[in-house]
Every structure is written in structure tokens, then in C-alpha cells.
Design an enzyme around this catalytic site. Structure first.
Site, PDB file in Angstrom:
ATOM      1  N   ASP A  37      39.075 -47.160 -96.767  1.00 62.13           N
ATOM      2  CA  ASP A  37      38.767 -46.349 -95.581  1.00 62.13           C
ATOM      3  C   ASP A  37      39.945 -46.036 -94.669  1.00 62.13           C
ATOM      4  OD1 ASP A  37      39.084 -48.207 -93.440  1.00 62.13           O
ATOM      5  OD2 ASP A  37      36.954 -48.492 -93.154  1.00 62.13           O
ATOM      6  N   CYS A  67      14.810 -42.352 -98.193  1.00 65.10           N
ATOM      7  CA  CYS A  67      14.444 -42.571 -96.787  1.00 65.10           C
ATOM      8  C   CYS A  67      13.044 -42.044 -96.480  1.00 65.10           C
ATOM      9  CB  CYS A  67      15.465 -41.902 -95.867  1.00 65.10           C
ATOM     10  SG  CYS A  67      17.079 -42.713 -95.844  1.00 65.10           S
ATOM     11  N   CYS A 103      10.759 -42.014 -92.975  1.00 71.40           N
ATOM     12  CA  CYS A 103      11.200 -43.058 -92.051  1.00 71.40           C
ATOM     13  C   CYS A 103      12.228 -42.514 -91.059  1.00 71.40           C
ATOM     14  CB  CYS A 103      11.801 -44.222 -92.835  1.00 71.40           C
ATOM     15  SG  CYS A 103      12.427 -45.557 -91.799  1.00 71.40           S
ATOM     16  N   CYS A 110      16.038 -45.654 -87.895  1.00 69.29           N
ATOM     17  CA  CYS A 110      17.408 -45.661 -87.365  1.00 69.29           C
ATOM     18  C   CYS A 110      17.556 -44.662 -86.214  1.00 69.29           C
ATOM     19  CB  CYS A 110      18.406 -45.369 -88.474  1.00 69.29           C
ATOM     20  SG  CYS A 110      18.179 -43.786 -89.327  1.00 69.29           S
ATOM     21  N   CYS A 136      18.401 -45.908 -82.113  1.00 67.84           N
ATOM     22  CA  CYS A 136      19.727 -45.699 -81.536  1.00 67.84           C
ATOM     23  C   CYS A 136      19.622 -45.405 -80.042  1.00 67.84           C
ATOM     24  CB  CYS A 136      20.438 -44.544 -82.240  1.00 67.84           C
ATOM     25  SG  CYS A 136      22.098 -44.230 -81.582  1.00 67.84           S
ATOM     26  N   CYS A 142      28.332 -42.409 -80.367  1.00 65.96           N
ATOM     27  CA  CYS A 142      28.153 -43.644 -81.122  1.00 65.96           C
ATOM     28  C   CYS A 142      28.784 -44.842 -80.410  1.00 65.96           C
ATOM     29  CB  CYS A 142      28.763 -43.476 -82.509  1.00 65.96           C
ATOM     30  SG  CYS A 142      28.616 -44.930 -83.564  1.00 65.96           S
ATOM     31  N   CYS A 186      28.649 -51.806 -83.681  1.00 65.66           N
ATOM     32  CA  CYS A 186      27.201 -51.755 -83.490  1.00 65.66           C
ATOM     33  C   CYS A 186      26.510 -51.733 -84.849  1.00 65.66           C
ATOM     34  CB  CYS A 186      26.832 -50.499 -82.697  1.00 65.66           C
ATOM     35  SG  CYS A 186      25.058 -50.280 -82.440  1.00 65.66           S
ATOM     36  N   CYS A 224      21.439 -49.353 -86.113  1.00 62.66           N
ATOM     37  CA  CYS A 224      20.777 -48.488 -87.102  1.00 62.66           C
ATOM     38  C   CYS A 224      20.618 -49.181 -88.445  1.00 62.66           C
ATOM     39  CB  CYS A 224      21.511 -47.164 -87.236  1.00 62.66           C
ATOM     40  SG  CYS A 224      23.163 -47.267 -87.955  1.00 62.66           S
ATOM     41  N   CYS A 264      16.828 -50.809 -90.501  1.00 68.20           N
ATOM     42  CA  CYS A 264      16.582 -50.108 -91.767  1.00 68.20           C
ATOM     43  C   CYS A 264      15.757 -50.983 -92.716  1.00 68.20           C
ATOM     44  CB  CYS A 264      17.911 -49.747 -92.427  1.00 68.20           C
ATOM     45  SG  CYS A 264      17.713 -48.919 -94.027  1.00 68.20           S
TER      46      CYS A 264
END
Length: 319
Positions: free
Chosen positions: A131, A187, A190, A193, A197, A214, A242, A245, A249
Site C-alpha cells: 500500500d 453485501c 445490508c 456500515c 458511520c 472519514c 477507525c 464500519c 459488518c
């Protein structure tokens, strides 16, 4: 995990690998969505996602010209997450402590090196991505069949949820490994998340994150005093990163049921536990304020926590 004549699953498990995949696709499948996201300025203050490196992200051959294939690995921090949930600790994102307190870039580079050494393929050249390189990591994992994009934009693995860090090895050769079929969306209807938030950072229509809203962006990427995003005061007390979310799940429930919780820190990082979980918040804030910029950086060197610096940390105590 997949069976392969090239990689031993027990060896990979010993390195904390939850799952892995293989792909020979160099171009991200979600490239147009990524470019639309940046054009809408949803990357916010994350300028590195929209500068000259944006062009590099369009093709893996831009960062590794000899690219022929990629091995993609999901490195777990599930045990740490479970410990934090059991102890009602939400001040920091679990990944920060999930690799014995060490910055995951350092920890995973060492593990990827060990994996590359095990490949023992003649004339093999490799390039690691964790990343920090201009690579769309989640799309690469998607192409390798490791999951789908949740509504919170996270990669979700059907068996392992999303408490993992993606690390990849780009190779100059193709390997005798079957390419997996990319997973479909699981998903459904649903919206857990999105509903959870507190800063409304998840865009419902595009299933992407608005970075400027965010909490993770605010607490990690903003390195000077700044206004907190609206709703920050309604969070659980996050001061670095954080997990909200992810914590709500449904796909993260079963994986956590299978494991034991633990918080393992290297001896040199044991002080972090006292800082984050034992000290009263005002005391921690006062300690940080009393330290010098250089002293603060030196204290946190080698961890994920030194990124925002002293001023960036102090702003995170706003409520």
C-alpha cells in the site's frame, strides 16, 4: 487456502496469511471507478491518490515493467481485533497493533521476503507492494479472487471478513497456479456500515468513501491542527484510525468466533498498551503536549503511530 505446488499453506499460516491468490492481470478492473472517484474530489486531502502517481496505478507494468503475474496475500490482525472488542477498546484501529506493535509495512515486507525466498524459481525477479506503492491493492486482491468490494469500499473475504492487510509480490514470470474467478457481491441489502458511520463518510450511491469525512483520514493523514469532520464527536472515542464500519459488518462475525483473542507486542512497544488503554485520555494528551516533536517521533519510531506527528496527534483529542 488454495493448494499449490509452489506455496506451502502451513508455511503461509505461520506467517499470518489468511488466504492468498494469483493473477496475471496487470490492469485494474475498477480503474474507471477510481478515476471517477478522484475527479469528484472524494480523495479529499489524500493528494498522493491524485498526483503523478495516479498514472502509475493504471498498469502494474508502470511500477514493475517486467510484470507477468502477482501473488496476493491477506495478512491477519484478527486476534488483536478480537482482544480489542472483548476489552471494549476502540481508541485505535486494530491494524496498528496487529503486528506486535510494529508498523505493518516493516513487518509484512519481512514476511513477503520469506515467501519470495521459498518460491525457489530460477531467474525470478520480484517487487513487493504493501500500500505504499502506487498500486490499487484492493483491486489486485479482487483480481486474485480474494473477495469483493463492500459498501464501505473495503475488500471483504467470504471466509475471513476484512480484518487483514493486503501484501503482494509482483513477479517477472508466470507460475503453474490456476487463476481464480473473482468473487461476486455478497453485501445484498445490508447497510450496516453506512448506518453506523458517525461522519457519513460512505457514499451510498457509489459505494465509495469520501476521505475528507472519514475518521481514519482525519486522525492519521492530517498532520496539523484542523477541524474534525461533522459527527466525529459521536464516535466511540477514536484517536487513531477507525474500525466502526468493519466492526458492524456481518461478514466479520464468524471469522472472529474461530480464533482466540490476544494482544502481542514487542518489548520495545509495550508502553503503547499503557498509553492507549490504561492512561486517562487527558493524561495522555498532556504527556504528548509536553514532549518535543523530535522526542515524540523517536518514541513512536517503528510503529504506525508516528505518521501524523505530535501536532497531528493532539488534534485527534477534539470532541
Amino acid at each position: 487456502m488454495k493448494s499449490s505446488p509452489v506455496l506451502d499453506n502451513e508455511f503461509l499460516k505461520g506467517l499470518g496469511v489468511l488466504d492468498w491468490g494469483y493473477t496475471e492481470e496487470a490492469i485494474p478492473r475498477t480503474l474507471s471507478e477510481y478515476e471517477a472517484w478522484t475527479e469528484k474530489d472524494f480523495h479529499g486531502p489524500l493528494n498522493y491518490l491524485n498526483d503523478h502517481r495516479k498514472e502509475l496505478r493504471r498498469d502494474l507494468r508502470n511500477v514493475f515493467p517486467e510484470f507477468q503475474s502477482a501473488l496476493v496475500f491477506l495478512f491477519s490482525y484478527q486476534e488483536t481485533k478480537k482482544w480489542m472488542l472483548e476489552n471494549n477498546q476502540h481508541s485505535v484501529a486494530a491494524y496498528t497493533l496487529g503486528f506486535e506493535g510494529e508498523d505493518y509495512h516493516r513487518a509484512l515486507k519481512e514476511r513477503l521476503t520469506k515467501i519470495a525466498e521459498k518460491l525457489a524459481v530460477e531467474d525470478l525477479k520480484t517487487f513487493f507492494t504493501i500500500d505504499a506503492q502506487p498500486v490499487l491493492e484492493r483491486d489486485l486482491a479482487y483480481r486474485a479472487g480474494l473477495g469483493w468490494f463492500g459498501k464501505n469500499s473495503m475488500l471483504i473475504n467470504r471466509k475471513e471478513g476484512s480484518y487483514f492487510i493486503i501484501g503482494s509480490i509482483l513477479l517477472n514470470q508466470r507460475l503453474p497456479i490456476d487463476q481464480a474467478i473473482s468473487d461476486v457481491d455478497h453485501c445484498g441489502q445490508c447497510t450496516a456500515c453506512i448506518d453506523a458511520c458517525p461522519t457519513n463518510a460512505i457514499n451510498v450511491d457509489t459505494r465509495t468513501l469520501e476521505a475528507s469525512k472519514c475518521i481514519s483520514t482525519f486522525t492519521i493523514e492530517i498532520m496539523k491542527d484542523a477541524e474534525a469532520p461533522a459527527g466525529f464527536d459521536k464516535s466511540r472515542g477514536e484517536i487513531f484510525g477507525c474500525d466502526i464500519c468493519q466492526d458492524v459488518c456481518p461478514w466479520n462475525r464468524k471469522p472472529l468466533q474461530r480464533i482466540t483473542s490476544s494482544l502481542k507486542l514487542q518489548d520495545k512497544f509495550l508502553f503503547i498498551k499503557d498509553w492507549l488503554f490504561d492512561l486517562p485520555r487527558e493524561k495522555l494528551k498532556s504527556m504528548i503536549a509536553a514532549d518535543t516533536n523530535r522526542g515524540f517521533r523517536k518514541k513512536l519510531f517503528g510503529t504506525a503511530f508516528d505518521r501524523p506527528g505530535k501536532e497531528g496527534w493532539l488534534k485527534n483529542f477534539k470532541r
